[in-house]
Design a protein around this motif. Structure first.
Motif, PDB file in Angstrom:
ATOM      1  N   THR A  54       0.827  -1.212   0.000  1.00 55.04           N
ATOM      2  CA  THR A  54       0.000   0.000   0.000  1.00 55.04           C
ATOM      3  C   THR A  54       0.860   1.260   0.000  1.00 55.04           C
ATOM      4  OG1 THR A  54      -1.736  -1.161   1.262  1.00 55.04           O
ATOM      5  CG2 THR A  54      -1.824   1.245   1.224  1.00 55.04           C
ATOM      6  N   ILE A  90       0.323   5.344   0.525  1.00 55.21           N
ATOM      7  CA  ILE A  90      -0.607   6.342   1.039  1.00 55.21           C
ATOM      8  C   ILE A  90      -0.040   7.720   0.710  1.00 55.21           C
ATOM      9  CG2 ILE A  90      -1.699   7.267   3.120  1.00 55.21           C
ATOM     10  CD1 ILE A  90      -1.059   4.391   4.355  1.00 55.21           C
ATOM     11  N   ALA A  97      -3.744   9.938   7.077  1.00 55.63           N
ATOM     12  CA  ALA A  97      -2.680   9.119   6.474  1.00 55.63           C
ATOM     13  C   ALA A  97      -1.941   8.334   7.546  1.00 55.63           C
ATOM     14  CB  ALA A  97      -1.709  10.005   5.693  1.00 55.63           C
ATOM     15  N   LYS A  98      -1.661   8.968   8.666  1.00 55.95           N
ATOM     16  CA  LYS A  98      -0.984   8.296   9.775  1.00 55.95           C
ATOM     17  C   LYS A  98      -1.833   7.136  10.287  1.00 55.95           C
ATOM     18  CE  LYS A  98       1.217   9.319  14.253  1.00 55.95           C
ATOM     19  NZ  LYS A  98       0.477   8.391  15.111  1.00 55.95           N
ATOM     20  N   TYR A 128      -1.769   4.244   7.798  1.00 56.96           N
ATOM     21  CA  TYR A 128      -0.484   3.541   7.857  1.00 56.96           C
ATOM     22  C   TYR A 128      -0.424   2.617   9.070  1.00 56.96           C
ATOM     23  CZ  TYR A 128       4.533   2.698   7.819  1.00 56.96           C
ATOM     24  OH  TYR A 128       5.765   2.086   7.796  1.00 56.96           O
ATOM     25  N   GLU A 129      -0.928   3.091  10.187  1.00 58.09           N
ATOM     26  CA  GLU A 129      -0.880   2.288  11.412  1.00 58.09           C
ATOM     27  C   GLU A 129      -1.874   1.126  11.381  1.00 58.09           C
ATOM     28  OE1 GLU A 129      -1.640   5.232  14.348  1.00 58.09           O
ATOM     29  OE2 GLU A 129       0.460   5.886  14.471  1.00 58.09           O
ATOM     30  N   LYS A 175       4.441  -1.005   3.015  1.00 54.01           N
ATOM     31  CA  LYS A 175       3.581   0.174   2.975  1.00 54.01           C
ATOM     32  C   LYS A 175       4.443   1.411   3.150  1.00 54.01           C
ATOM     33  CE  LYS A 175       2.366  -0.682   7.836  1.00 54.01           C
ATOM     34  NZ  LYS A 175       1.270  -0.870   8.813  1.00 54.01           N
ATOM     35  N   GLU A 176       4.008   2.503   2.548  1.00 54.71           N
ATOM     36  CA  GLU A 176       4.773   3.740   2.619  1.00 54.71           C
ATOM     37  C   GLU A 176       3.836   4.928   2.518  1.00 54.71           C
ATOM     38  OE1 GLU A 176       6.865   4.574  -1.379  1.00 54.71           O
ATOM     39  OE2 GLU A 176       6.729   2.379  -1.330  1.00 54.71           O
ATOM     40  N   VAL A 177       4.324   6.075   2.992  1.00 53.42           N
ATOM     41  CA  VAL A 177       3.522   7.298   2.979  1.00 53.42           C
ATOM     42  C   VAL A 177       4.280   8.376   2.224  1.00 53.42           C
ATOM     43  CG1 VAL A 177       2.321   9.040   4.341  1.00 53.42           C
ATOM     44  CG2 VAL A 177       2.516   6.703   5.208  1.00 53.42           C
TER      45      VAL A 177
END
Length: 228
Positions: free
Chosen positions: A169, A171, A185-186, A189-190, A197-199
């Motif tokens: 994923t 984000i 977004a945080k 992610y959590e 996964k990355e933001v």
């Protein structure tokens, strides 16, 4: 063949994700498909439309691609990000991209700044270029309370399922988004259980992240992520 489904947001249309869709069409030979959710589009007709209809439309879109493609990616913007997450939970999609996904919504502090900016633009005769004005000038009166409640129903349905999402994923979130706060977004992610996964945070993007000043950087990031 690879397929990619793009889903727009609440009260929106494929216009919201079209720059990314066009970027992917030019860069790849994928089957890139944008859908219009029931009651949405250039003219809103949301009265009586339920969240189940939006989910069904998203399911029909991904099922169509799964029938003809070896791999399918799903990209969702705002409420479309929640629908995309639901598809990643329910269907064998390869990767998930969430753009300004509305796990939380309305950023009061930023929205106040945007409103003040809209007033200043109006006084300068530049209102037609203001993003907030462009997005909402025709939508407030055309969005019944019942439709807003259906949007909240989507949020309530999908948030508990995020921990079941295990596909890679990406984000993406604008830091000056007045509609979806960065904490969304945080939270995503959590909550999402994917090991990959990355933001990506844009320092300049407001809610329409695919139309931001730095959207080229975002699009390249999405392309690299989907091709990893």
């Amino acid at each position: 063949m690879q397929g990619c489904l793009l889903i727009h947001g609440f009260t929106g249309s494929p216009y919201e994700v079209e720059p990314l869709a066009e970027f992917l069409r030019k860069k790849t030979d994928w089957n890139v498909k944008s859908i219009t959710l029931p009651g949405h589009g250039d003219e809103l007709n949301l009265r009586g439309v339920t969240s189940d209809k939006w989910i069904e439309a998203a399911e029909e879109g991904v099922e169509e691609l799964l029938q003809s493609c070896d791999k399918v990616y799903v990209i969702g913007f705002s409420m479309g990000g929640l629908l995309a997450s639901y598809l990643a939970y329910q269907y064998p999609v390869e990767k998930l991209v969430l753009l300004s996904a509305a796990a939380y919504y309305v950023n009061p502090k930023q929205l106040l700044k945007d409103t003040k900016e809209m007033i200043r633009d109006g006084m300068r005769g530049q209102l037609v270029d203001n993003e907030l004005f462009i997005r909402y000038k025709n939508k407030i009166g055309a969005t019944p309370i019942s439709a807003t409640l259906q949007f909240r129903r989507v949020v309530r349905k999908v948030r508990p399922l995020l921990k079941e999402v295990e596909v890679p994923t990406l984000i993406a979130q604008g830091l000056v988004d007045g509609i979806v706060p960065p904490k969304s977004a945080k939270y995503l992610y959590e909550q999402i259980s994917a090991t990959q996964k990355e933001v990506f945070y844009s320092p300049v993007a407001k809610h329409l992240i695919c139309h931001s000043e730095d959207c080229d950087e975002l699009f390249e990031r999405v392309f690299i992520f989907l091709n990893q």
